[in-house]
Design a protein around this motif. Structure first.
Motif, PDB file in Angstrom:
ATOM      1  N   GLU A   1      17.620  11.395 -14.203  1.00  0.00           N
ATOM      2  CA  GLU A   1      18.586  12.063 -13.324  1.00  0.00           C
ATOM      3  C   GLU A   1      18.546  11.433 -11.942  1.00  0.00           C
ATOM      4  OE1 GLU A   1      19.514  16.487 -13.302  1.00  0.00           O
ATOM      5  OE2 GLU A   1      18.314  16.333 -11.473  1.00  0.00           O
ATOM      6  N   ILE A   2      19.717  11.229 -11.366  1.00  0.00           N
ATOM      7  CA  ILE A   2      19.852  10.760  -9.987  1.00  0.00           C
ATOM      8  C   ILE A   2      20.488  11.881  -9.180  1.00  0.00           C
ATOM      9  CG2 ILE A   2      20.911   9.083  -8.436  1.00  0.00           C
ATOM     10  CD1 ILE A   2      18.841   7.811 -10.182  1.00  0.00           C
ATOM     11  N   ASN A   3      19.783  12.324  -8.117  1.00  0.00           N
ATOM     12  CA  ASN A   3      20.270  13.444  -7.308  1.00  0.00           C
ATOM     13  C   ASN A   3      21.111  12.941  -6.139  1.00  0.00           C
ATOM     14  OD1 ASN A   3      18.980  15.729  -8.654  1.00  0.00           O
ATOM     15  ND2 ASN A   3      17.060  14.775  -7.989  1.00  0.00           N
TER      16      ASN A   3
ATOM     17  N   GLY B   1       0.797  -1.228   0.000  1.00  0.00           N
ATOM     18  CA  GLY B   1       0.000   0.000   0.000  1.00  0.00           C
ATOM     19  C   GLY B   1       0.822   1.266   0.000  1.00  0.00           C
ATOM     20  N   ILE B   2       2.110   1.164   0.273  1.00  0.00           N
ATOM     21  CA  ILE B   2       2.945   2.358   0.381  1.00  0.00           C
ATOM     22  C   ILE B   2       3.210   2.942  -1.002  1.00  0.00           C
ATOM     23  CG2 ILE B   2       5.187   3.269   1.103  1.00  0.00           C
ATOM     24  CD1 ILE B   2       5.279   1.132   3.243  1.00  0.00           C
ATOM     25  N   THR B   3       2.955   4.246  -1.125  1.00  0.00           N
ATOM     26  CA  THR B   3       3.205   4.939  -2.392  1.00  0.00           C
ATOM     27  C   THR B   3       4.285   6.000  -2.270  1.00  0.00           C
ATOM     28  OG1 THR B   3       1.451   6.556  -1.933  1.00  0.00           O
ATOM     29  CG2 THR B   3       0.829   4.570  -3.148  1.00  0.00           C
TER      30      THR B   3
ATOM     31  N   ILE C   1       5.345   2.039  -4.788  1.00  0.00           N
ATOM     32  CA  ILE C   1       6.083   3.237  -4.398  1.00  0.00           C
ATOM     33  C   ILE C   1       6.426   4.037  -5.652  1.00  0.00           C
ATOM     34  CG2 ILE C   1       8.184   4.138  -3.332  1.00  0.00           C
ATOM     35  CD1 ILE C   1       8.216   1.658  -1.564  1.00  0.00           C
ATOM     36  N   THR C   2       6.037   5.302  -5.647  1.00  0.00           N
ATOM     37  CA  THR C   2       6.364   6.186  -6.764  1.00  0.00           C
ATOM     38  C   THR C   2       7.354   7.272  -6.363  1.00  0.00           C
ATOM     39  OG1 THR C   2       4.462   7.622  -6.278  1.00  0.00           O
ATOM     40  CG2 THR C   2       4.120   5.809  -7.850  1.00  0.00           C
TER      41      THR C   2
ATOM     42  N   THR D   1       9.153   7.146  -9.701  1.00  0.00           N
ATOM     43  CA  THR D   1       9.346   8.224 -10.679  1.00  0.00           C
ATOM     44  C   THR D   1      10.103   9.403 -10.098  1.00  0.00           C
ATOM     45  OG1 THR D   1       7.179   9.163 -10.091  1.00  0.00           O
ATOM     46  CG2 THR D   1       7.253   7.599 -11.936  1.00  0.00           C
ATOM     47  N   SER D   2      10.302   9.396  -8.779  1.00  0.00           N
ATOM     48  CA  SER D   2      11.028  10.487  -8.142  1.00  0.00           C
ATOM     49  C   SER D   2      11.929   9.923  -7.055  1.00  0.00           C
ATOM     50  CB  SER D   2      10.045  11.499  -7.534  1.00  0.00           C
ATOM     51  OG  SER D   2      10.731  12.517  -6.835  1.00  0.00           O
TER      52      SER D   2
END
Length: 666
Positions: free
Chosen positions: A378-380, A303-305, A328-329, A353-354
């Protein structure tokens, strides 16, 4: 004769003449106490009973009062408890009241006349036990699923209490047939916790006590449990299955802090199932899943997003996949998946996506693919791919920018870098080390590596070609690649802001790269390679650090360094096969440190014809063929040496003064 009656009497005598009487005399008979009986006792309760009396003889006088008297002692009298049931000789019935429960009593009927008080026969009976006397305590500490009440038992009803406690229900007037908890014994106050209640629900509660007379209840109290909060405020650490189950029963949707499942100190948990956590949707901080050697699945976390901090999955012995994380998004921090021995894929994070931080995928011995890695451009943060079983980097094919370091290391099965050919910039270190790659061919979209570009310890690599538009680099280190033969590319790289190192590449003989390089702001180190000259650096003019050229048995010429004018640090040329410095460093003007030329067995002359300043020492030693120093005469005459000059172990070993005086060769 009747009692208490006036009688007349005369003497008389009878003869033939008749009967004659004496004078009239009178007397009155005495009165006596009344005589009566006590009726059998009936209708006995805990506080009353029924009896009465029958007066069989009034004793010749009027009965002025009658009734019953009783006591806990034998032979009760009117000094004890009594009833008043009128006068006269009529039968009477009387209610005995005010009794104590379960108590033996003595009872007699009585009658009062002017002769006194008379009592009937004594009877004995025992009152019935009573229900206990108690009150229900106010409800306190009302929560979502629990509350506290209790009871105060003030009397046991004259009989032993066999059970006492509280009972509750969602309907009024709960009984012991509903939910109940029994506790304690005897008189006094008791507290009891009601558990497993439903949130936001009205309940009714009563105290109870049971003796042989029955079950008595205290007054009813109603209360309503709190609503379920969907938000848990704080951090949650779950170390055992019981803790998982207890927390999951609250059905929280959000944790404002972090969630840790397992223990990162090395203590192995007994957690086997996370299904009760399925209501969770959002974490304000990190999610850490550590050291769970009995947990096979993360399905309970489906259920974790959104995760506000890092996602850490480490040292879980039975995971083969992490599909329970597939919804998870958003990950606000970094992603770290490490030391999960059976993990074969990471498809479970494919919907991210983030990603707010970096990514570390390391020491997952069974992980054969990065497919499922977040589809990000991109990876921050830093990326580390280390000690897995991957053969390619599919999963990173859309990656364009790394805002940090990008390290691929000790991936001994990795043979293909094609998936990261779209990479455009790395704002930190970029390392490809310890792989099975046979060649690096491409990276022709990469324009900038802010840190060092390091290609090292790749046992199968034979060629490096590409990096054709790389314009910015914080350093280039190509070292310990035993089979590396050739390097080409790096066509647009004009300045390196760090070091340039080509070391211990025993087969490296061909370099057609770095031809546009003019400035190295760090050090240059060339050691233990197989190239014959340095022609690839034919545009180099400035090195801010040291230049170290050593241990190159194939290096016969320094050609390529002809326009190098300034070295900010020291210059070392050691153990090469060059025979002259003139053909490579003839343009060198300034050395900010020292110069050391040693162990070059074929060197015949020192060719620093334009050298003007050396701020440190010049040490020339063990060049067994060297006998010509004349190119240094003008330099020494003009006082360009800041330190000392020392020549030892060469074919000719002059002093600085010898050279100044013209004794510069032998």
């Amino acid at each position: 004769m009747e009692k208490n009656t006036l009688y007349h009497y005369r003497a008389y005598a009878t003869n033939s003449e008749g009967t004659s009487y004496g004078s009239d005399m009178t007397f009155t008979t005495n009165a006596t106490l009344a005589v009566l009986t006590t009726n059998e006792i009936s209708e006995i309760t805990d506080s009353s009973a029924l009896s009465g009396g029958v007066i069989t003889d009034d004793g010749g006088v009027n009965i002025t009062a009658k009734g019953l008297c009783w006591s806990v002692n034998p032979n009760p009298t009117l000094d004890d408890n009594f009833t008043e049931d009128g006068s006269g000789v009529e039968d009477f019935t009387s209610q005995i009241t005010g009794l104590e429960p379960n108590t033996q009593y003595y009872v007699r009927s009585y009658a009062v006349s002017e002769e006194g008080i008379s009592y009937g026969n004594e009877l004995i009976f025992t009152s019935e036990p009573a229900l206990a006397s108690l009150t229900t305590k106010e409800v306190t500490e009302i929560g979502q699923i629990s509350a506290i009440s209790g009871m105060n038992i003030t009397a046991n009803g004259g009989a032993e209490i066999t059970s006492q406690g509280i009972c509750w229900s969602t309907s009024s007037n709960p009984t012991i047939e509903d939910t109940m908890v029994a506790i304690g014994s005897g008189l006094g106050e008791f507290e009891i916790t009601m558990q497993d209640l439903l949130p936001n629900t009205q309940y009714f509660v009563r105290a109870f006590a049971t003796n042989e007379a029955g079950t008595a209840y205290g007054q009813e109290i109603s209360f309503t449990t709190l609503e379920v909060s969907t938000i848990y405020d704080g951090d949650v650490v779950l170390l055992t299955q019981q803790e998982v189950d207890d927390f999951g029963s609250n059905n929280f949707l959000e944790i404002t802090g972090s969630l840790t499942i397992g223990d990162n100190t090395g203590i192995i948990s007994d957690i086997t199932n996370l299904d009760v956590l399925s209501s969770l949707e959002t974490l304000g901080n990190y999610l850490a899943i550590y050291n769970n050697d009995q947990l096979e699945s993360l399905n309970g976390l489906s259920g974790i997003t959104s995760i506000g901090g890092d996602l850490l999955v480490g040292m879980n012995d039975l995971f083969t996949e992490i599909d329970g994380l597939s919804n998870i998004t958003t990950i606000g921090g970094a992603l770290e998946i490490y030391s999960n021995d059976l993990l074969q894929n990471i498809q479970g994070i494919s919907n991210v996506t983030s990603l707010g931080g970096g990514a570390i995928i390391r020491r997952n011995e069974a992980l054969i693919s990065l497919e499922g890695f977040p589809d990000l451009t991109e990876i921050n943060g830093n990326i580390t791919i280390q000690e897995n079983a991957i053969t390619d980097l599919i999963g990173l094919q859309n990656l364009r920018s790394v805002v940090g370091d990008f390290s691929i290391s000790n991936e001994v099965m990795l043979q293909d870098l094609a998936a990261i050919q779209n990479l455009e910039s790395v704002q930190g270190y970029f390392g490809i080390t310890g792989t099975a790659i046979a060649e690096i061919n491409g990276f022709n979209s990469l324009t900038s590596v802010s840190g060092q570009l390091r290609i090292a310890q790749n046992s199968q690599i034979t060629s490096i070609q590409g990096f054709s538009i790389l314009a910015t680099s914080g350093g280039v280190q190509i070292t310990n690649n035993d089979l590396l033969v050739s390097i080409s590319g790096f066509d647009l790289l004009t300045k390196i802001t760090g070091d340039l190192s080509l070391n211990i590449n025993g087969s490296l003989s061909t370099i057609s790269a770095l031809n546009g390089l003019t400035i190295v702001e760090g050090n240059i180190s060339f050691s233990s390679n197989s190239f014959a000259d340095i022609g690839f650096l034919n545009n180099l003019t400035l090195v801010d650090g040291n230049v170290f050229i050593a241990n190159s048995s194939t290096l016969i010429s320094l050609s390529g360094l002809e326009i190098l004018e300034q070295i900010g640090g020291s210059l070392t040329i050691s153990n090469t096969q060059i025979d002259s410095i003139l053909d490579g460093l003839a343009g060198l003007i300034t050395v900010g440190g020292s110069i050391s030329i040693k162990d070059n067995t074929d060197l015949l002359s020192v060719g620093f014809v334009n050298l003007a300043n050396v701020l440190g020492d010049i040490q020339i030693s063990n060049n067994t063929s060297l006998n010509d120093y004349c190119e240094l005469q003008a330099f020494l005459v003009n006082g360009g040496l800041g330190g000392t000059f020392n020549a030892t172990g060469n074919a000719y070993n002059p002093t600085a003064q010898n050279i100044i005086d013209g004794n510069c060769s032998n």
